[in-house]
Enzyme design. Structure first.
Site, PDB file in Angstrom:
ATOM      1  CE  LYS A 111      -3.141  -3.006   0.394  1.00 41.06           C
ATOM      2  NZ  LYS A 111      -3.780  -3.489  -0.827  1.00 41.06           N
TER       3      LYS A 111
ATOM      4  CE  LYS B 103      -5.411   4.392   5.716  1.00 34.25           C
ATOM      5  NZ  LYS B 103      -5.970   4.693   4.373  1.00 34.25           N
TER       6      LYS B 103
ATOM      7  CD  GLU C 275      -7.085  -0.706   0.598  1.00 36.99           C
ATOM      8  OE1 GLU C 275      -6.517  -0.198   1.564  1.00 36.99           O
ATOM      9  OE2 GLU C 275      -7.722  -1.765   0.667  1.00 36.99           O
TER      10      GLU C 275
ATOM     11  NE  ARG D 193     -11.441  -8.351  -3.785  1.00 36.03           N
ATOM     12  CZ  ARG D 193     -11.063  -7.385  -2.952  1.00 36.03           C
ATOM     13  NH1 ARG D 193      -9.775  -7.174  -2.725  1.00 36.03           N
ATOM     14  NH2 ARG D 193     -11.947  -6.615  -2.355  1.00 36.03           N
TER      15      ARG D 193
HETATM   16  C1  MV4 Z   1      -8.932   6.096   5.389  1.00 42.43           C
HETATM   17  C2  MV4 Z   1     -10.051   6.754   5.884  1.00 42.43           C
HETATM   18  C3  MV4 Z   1      -9.879   8.064   6.323  1.00 42.43           C
HETATM   19  N1  MV4 Z   1      -8.682   8.660   6.233  1.00 42.43           N
HETATM   20  N2  MV4 Z   1      -7.759   6.759   5.305  1.00 42.43           N
HETATM   21  C4  MV4 Z   1     -10.962   1.805   5.215  1.00 42.43           C
HETATM   22  C5  MV4 Z   1     -10.684   0.615   4.399  1.00 42.43           C
HETATM   23  C6  MV4 Z   1      -9.416   0.862   3.690  1.00 42.43           C
HETATM   24  N3  MV4 Z   1      -9.583   0.525   2.336  1.00 42.43           N
HETATM   25  C7  MV4 Z   1      -9.110   2.291   3.891  1.00 42.43           C
HETATM   26  N4  MV4 Z   1     -10.137   2.832   4.690  1.00 42.43           N
HETATM   27  C8  MV4 Z   1     -10.157   4.130   5.059  1.00 42.43           C
HETATM   28  N5  MV4 Z   1      -8.988   4.837   4.976  1.00 42.43           N
HETATM   29  C9  MV4 Z   1      -7.652   8.006   5.712  1.00 42.43           C
HETATM   30  N6  MV4 Z   1      -6.471   8.624   5.633  1.00 42.43           N
HETATM   31  C10 MV4 Z   1     -11.267   6.068   5.928  1.00 42.43           C
HETATM   32  C11 MV4 Z   1     -11.319   4.749   5.495  1.00 42.43           C
HETATM   33  C12 MV4 Z   1     -12.590   4.106   5.438  1.00 42.43           C
HETATM   34  C13 MV4 Z   1     -13.334   3.791   6.560  1.00 42.43           C
HETATM   35  C14 MV4 Z   1     -12.898   4.086   7.809  1.00 42.43           C
HETATM   36  C15 MV4 Z   1     -13.666   3.775   8.903  1.00 42.43           C
HETATM   37  C16 MV4 Z   1     -14.904   3.175   8.736  1.00 42.43           C
HETATM   38  C17 MV4 Z   1     -15.342   2.840   7.507  1.00 42.43           C
HETATM   39  C18 MV4 Z   1     -14.578   3.149   6.405  1.00 42.43           C
HETATM   40  C19 MV4 Z   1     -15.044   2.822   5.161  1.00 42.43           C
HETATM   41  C20 MV4 Z   1     -14.302   3.148   4.075  1.00 42.43           C
HETATM   42  C21 MV4 Z   1     -13.075   3.784   4.207  1.00 42.43           C
END
Ligand code: MV4
Length: 473
Positions: free
Chosen positions: A140, A182, A312, A316
């Site tokens: 990532k 992350k 990201e 798939r």
């Molecule tokens: C984030 C974010 C807010 N700020 N990154 C969640 C899954 C992964 N693919 C990345 N995700 C997120 N990254 C930053 N810098 C919010 C999410 C996010 C999320 C976070 C909490 C609850 C539900 C979510 C659903 C989609 C994305």
């Protein structure tokens, strides 16, 4: 570690070799998955005249969908780690079954670059990206660096991996709290930690590192500003082995609970045309730079001001691919098979247009009244809705027993209508017709969401479900 540029070159080389080796459609492939997606792939193969080999665990022995394959091999006990995740057993089945290619579906080995590499070293085509491109986007942090290189907006954060706690604190002071740590090897919400204060960040740093090491065997972490109340918008990509990369527009997957999507739709509501075009073109730029081929998804978050940020890549086919199929008229599984066999994409970007609106509800055997606890068991009665614009992708039938070892997906209910408003009305009608007796399902919760004013007006963010039904969050 590979940088973006190195990976681009290596995947280009392997593409060229692969192109020369192939000229016609596969005669026979293996489906390395189970349930709904295995059936979806078997159906596409049947229509294309491709013979199929299915694999199954002891828990799936005798499942009706396996009858639709030409051959089926048992690959081990119920637990995924002893069957659907066993590269050696799947390759053995592929060799016994004498297939030319393997479709991994979603989950299981679908984003395992080592599996893709083993397939190709055994002269079996992996129906997905090259293992080099997969490894690049699977990191990532590397994907984020590549995005910055090609002008795709990323969330403000660390330039590279975090080395020390001190570095994290200094950066967070500059960005302002809250921040998010992350795992580079994470994704889909796994290995993420929010920190609201400096003290919390000190703990989060250590914990995130240890967790990532334990979960992925790789403790590498990076930091981003935490974007609050975002929407989740993702762009579907198709790329062939001849350098053509197109997008099939976007899906909105904002309605989630604990990173499990509940409802997905296309097009994304409340996305202005200029932003839509920018986000889709950014996704194409990134996948071109990654040397990505086959089907893939570029995930973004969109903040309250309408700014979008790359999060990201999902290397798939995704659960929610049908909503894109409905609005574009393109069968994504057939497209995957064709491009993996070396065929050029039969359309150009201008040919891909959105018609109407599509919505998908994931129908899982979970009890929304009991914190979405899995509810496996025997389906005693089943009535499947139909009618104009209604599609139900499912491997289940009355008398089928949902095993407790895998995700609790019963099926996906998809509707396609001229407008979003009509799609919502159609989905409500279809959900009320869908009758599943014997297991608890999320159908009542779907109806509550669809009846909610916030959903009707598309005033949503990723916290909607957990905010509105706190007992289930
Ligand atoms: C984030 C974010 C807010 N700020 N990154 C969640 C899954 C992964 N693919 C990345 N995700 C997120 N990254 C930053 N810098 C919010 C999410 C996010 C999320 C976070 C909490 C609850 C539900 C979510 C659903 C989609 C994305």
């Amino acid at each position: 570690m590979l940088t973006g540029r190195d990976a681009r070159q290596t995947s280009q080389v392997s593409c060229n070799i692969r192109r020369c080796l192939k000229s016609s459609m596969f005669k026979r492939i293996l489906v390395a998955n189970r349930g709904e997606i295995a059936l979806r792939i078997l159906r596409a193969c049947r229509e294309l005249g491709i013979e199929t080999v299915a694999v199954f665990s002891e828990a799936d022995r005798g499942a009706a969908y396996l009858e639709l394959a030409d051959e089926a091999y048992c690959i081990g006990p119920p637990r995924p780690s002893e069957s659907y995740l066993r590269i050696d057993r799947i390759i053995s089945a592929a060799e016994i079954g004498n297939v030319q290619a393997i479709h991994p579906g979603y989950g299981f080995l679908s984003e395992n670059a080592q599996f893709a590499e083993v397939c190709r070293s055994c002269q079996i085509e992996f129906i997905g990206p090259s293992h080099e491109a997969m490894a690049l986007v699977g990191d990532k942090n590397a994907a984020r660096k590549l995005a910055r290189e090609v002008g795709v907006p990323t969330v403000p954060g660390s330039e590279d991996l975090l080395r020390t706690e001190r570095e994290a604190i200094l950066l967070a002071r500059k960005l302002g709290f809250p921040v998010l740590i992350k795992a580079a090897a994470g994704g889909g919400g796994r290995g993420m930690r929010v920190a609201l204060t400096e003290d919390a960040l000190r703990n989060a740093f250590q914990q995130a590192q240890a967790e990532a090491e334990a979960a992925f065997g790789d403790g590498a972490i990076y930091l981003e500003k935490y974007v609050e109340h975002p929407r989740h918008v993702e762009v579907q990509i198709l790329a062939d082995l001849h350098g053509n990369v197109v997008h099939l527009w976007e899906r909105d997957c904002t309605v989630q609970r604990r990173h499990q999507k509940l409802i997905e739709e296309s097009p994304a509501p409340r996305l202005d045309p200029a932003t839509r075009k920018n986000i889709c073109e950014a996704a194409v730029r990134l996948m071109k730079a990654a040397g990505y081929t086959n089907a893939g998804t570029v995930e973004f978050i969109v903040d309250r001001q309408g700014n979008f940020y790359f999060i990201e890549v999902n290397a798939r086919i995704q659960v929610e691919h049908p909503v894109t199929e409905m609005v574009t008229g393109i069968d994504l599984i057939k497209a995957q098979l064709r491009v993996a066999a070396g065929e050029p994409l039969p359309f150009q970007q201008e040919d891909i247009q959105i018609r109407g609106a599509a919505i998908e509800c994931r129908i899982t055997a979970e009890d929304p009244e009991a914190n979405f606890r899995p509810s496996p068991g025997r389906i005693e009665q089943l009535f499947i809705p139909g009618g104009f614009g209604v599609r139900f992708d499912s491997h289940v039938h009355a008398g089928y027993t949902i095993p407790p070892y895998y995700d609790s997906m019963i099926g996906k209910l998809i509707v396609h209508q001229p407008t979003r408003e009509e799609a919502i009305a159609c989905m409500k009608r279809a959900l009320k017709e869908l009758r599943i007796v014997g297991v608890k399902t999320v159908i009542p919760r779907h109806l509550e969401i669809l009846n909610h004013t916030a959903f009707g007006e598309a005033r949503l963010d990723t916290t909607f479900v957990e905010r509105t039904w706190p007992s289930s969050g």
